[in-house]
Scaffold this motif. Structure first.
Motif, PDB file in Angstrom:
ATOM      1  N   ALA A 198      66.396  17.309 -19.562  1.00  0.00           N
ATOM      2  CA  ALA A 198      67.085  16.378 -20.400  1.00  0.00           C
ATOM      3  C   ALA A 198      66.093  15.867 -21.647  1.00  0.00           C
ATOM      4  CB  ALA A 198      67.883  15.499 -20.008  1.00  0.00           C
ATOM      5  N   TYR A 199      65.179  14.733 -20.766  1.00  0.00           N
ATOM      6  CA  TYR A 199      64.137  14.317 -21.700  1.00  0.00           C
ATOM      7  C   TYR A 199      63.772  15.181 -22.292  1.00  0.00           C
ATOM      8  CZ  TYR A 199      60.321  11.375 -22.433  1.00  0.00           C
ATOM      9  OH  TYR A 199      59.012  10.773 -23.270  1.00  0.00           O
ATOM     10  N   PHE A 200      63.051  16.156 -22.197  1.00  0.00           N
ATOM     11  CA  PHE A 200      62.171  17.094 -23.022  1.00  0.00           C
ATOM     12  C   PHE A 200      62.991  18.144 -23.630  1.00  0.00           C
ATOM     13  CE2 PHE A 200      58.792  16.084 -19.157  1.00  0.00           C
ATOM     14  CZ  PHE A 200      57.627  15.555 -20.730  1.00  0.00           C
ATOM     15  N   GLY A 201      64.147  18.473 -23.218  1.00  0.00           N
ATOM     16  CA  GLY A 201      64.862  19.328 -24.241  1.00  0.00           C
ATOM     17  C   GLY A 201      63.927  21.055 -23.946  1.00  0.00           C
ATOM     18  N   GLU A 213      54.770  -1.716 -24.994  1.00  0.00           N
ATOM     19  CA  GLU A 213      55.216  -0.730 -23.396  1.00  0.00           C
ATOM     20  C   GLU A 213      56.377  -0.122 -23.620  1.00  0.00           C
ATOM     21  OE1 GLU A 213      54.551  -1.466 -19.581  1.00  0.00           O
ATOM     22  OE2 GLU A 213      52.713  -2.723 -21.335  1.00  0.00           O
ATOM     23  N   ALA A 214      56.431   1.339 -22.972  1.00  0.00           N
ATOM     24  CA  ALA A 214      56.368   2.363 -24.018  1.00  0.00           C
ATOM     25  C   ALA A 214      57.526   2.852 -22.576  1.00  0.00           C
ATOM     26  CB  ALA A 214      55.573   3.629 -24.203  1.00  0.00           C
ATOM     27  N   PRO A 215      58.306   2.576 -22.463  1.00  0.00           N
ATOM     28  CA  PRO A 215      59.674   3.541 -21.546  1.00  0.00           C
ATOM     29  C   PRO A 215      59.717   4.872 -21.948  1.00  0.00           C
ATOM     30  CG  PRO A 215      60.866   2.665 -22.718  1.00  0.00           C
ATOM     31  CD  PRO A 215      59.461   2.740 -23.390  1.00  0.00           C
ATOM     32  N   THR A 216      59.684   5.717 -20.808  1.00  0.00           N
ATOM     33  CA  THR A 216      60.151   7.038 -20.893  1.00  0.00           C
ATOM     34  C   THR A 216      61.412   7.514 -19.955  1.00  0.00           C
ATOM     35  OG1 THR A 216      58.164   7.404 -18.399  1.00  0.00           O
ATOM     36  CG2 THR A 216      57.550   8.207 -20.630  1.00  0.00           C
TER      37      THR A 216
END
Ligand SMILES: C[S@@+](CC[C@H](N)C(=O)[O-])C[C@H]1O[C@@H](n2cnc3c(N)ncnc32)[C@H](O)[C@@H]1O
Length: 217
Positions: A21-24, A197-200
């Motif tokens: 889902a994150y990368f689609g 701060e970059a969340p994934t």
């Protein structure tokens, strides 16, 4: 089987719904690169065998976390090595041109083959040191992970950037200290720095991202 030889399927994120889902839409290209890295990337010495069971969090998502910080235009990834973060970002963003800069012949050969085998067509690979390739590289964004201090990266990479170009760097928790140590160089090259701060994904440690923008841009 020792921890050193665990396969990619031992990474709890590998093949998960969250990763898909994150990368689609771009998932197949990112997956192809992750699988190549876990196999030939290890046998060819680009990453250590222990990295395979944590490849998605430590390397792929860690690289992908830079994507929201990239302004439009050409990206030059300096010291790409195994292709991190440059190949991951290029796989995610096929409409944009990426230049992967790497001095070591063995690693540039890997980058050529990985791009070809994973169908990542929007990369140009330049063999050389960042401070020696200004004649053949002009970029709007420079990215780098685990290559050099902020101070050195600014000195090496400023000549590669367009007038309003930005640097987006993957850094550790000592980023604020590094920025402080680089303050004279930043001023000389008209950069101001910010730490993000970059969340994934939930449960995945956020990535520390340093964004250097030209003053007034
Ligand atoms: C520790 S590796 C990191 C590779 C990759 N960025 C990663 O995060 O896995 C550092 C890389 O920077 C490259 N490098 C070292 N000095 C450089 C320079 N002056 N210009 C460009 N690349 C450089 C090295 O050849 C090596 O591939």
């Amino acid at each position: 089987m020792t921890d050193e030889t665990l396969p990619l399927s031992s990474d709890p994120l590998h093949g998960s719904e969250e990763i898909r889902a994150y990368f689609g839409d771009v998932y197949p290209r990112v997956l192809a690169f992750a699988e190549l890295l876990a196999d030939q990337g290890v046998t060819r010495g680009l990453i250590g065998p222990r990295e395979v069971s944590r490849l998605w969090e430590r390397h792929i998502l860690n690289s992908a976390a830079l994507a929201p910080f990239l302004p439009s235009g050409v990206v030059a990834d300096v010291g790409s090595g195994a292709g991190l973060p440059g190949m991951v970002l290029a796989a995610m963003d096929p409409a944009r041109d990426y230049i992967l800069i790497e001095p070591m012949e063995r690693r540039t050969q890997w980058l050529f083959e990985a791009a070809r085998d994973c169908g990542i067509e929007n990369v140009r690979i330049v063999r050389g040191r960042a401070e020696e390739v200004a004649e053949s590289v002009e970029a709007d964004v420079v990215t780098a992970r685990a290559v050099a201090s902020i101070d050195k990266l600014v000195k090496w990479c400023s000549p590669l950037l367009s007038a309003q170009g930005r640097m987006v760097l993957l850094k550790g928790r000592s980023a604020p200290d590094e920025l402080e140590r680089a303050k004279y160089t930043l001023r000389k090259h008209r950069f101001t720095g910010e730490v993000h701060e970059a969340p994934t994904l939930p449960g995945v440690e956020p990535t520390t991202v340093v964004v250097l923008s030209r003053s007034g841009s």
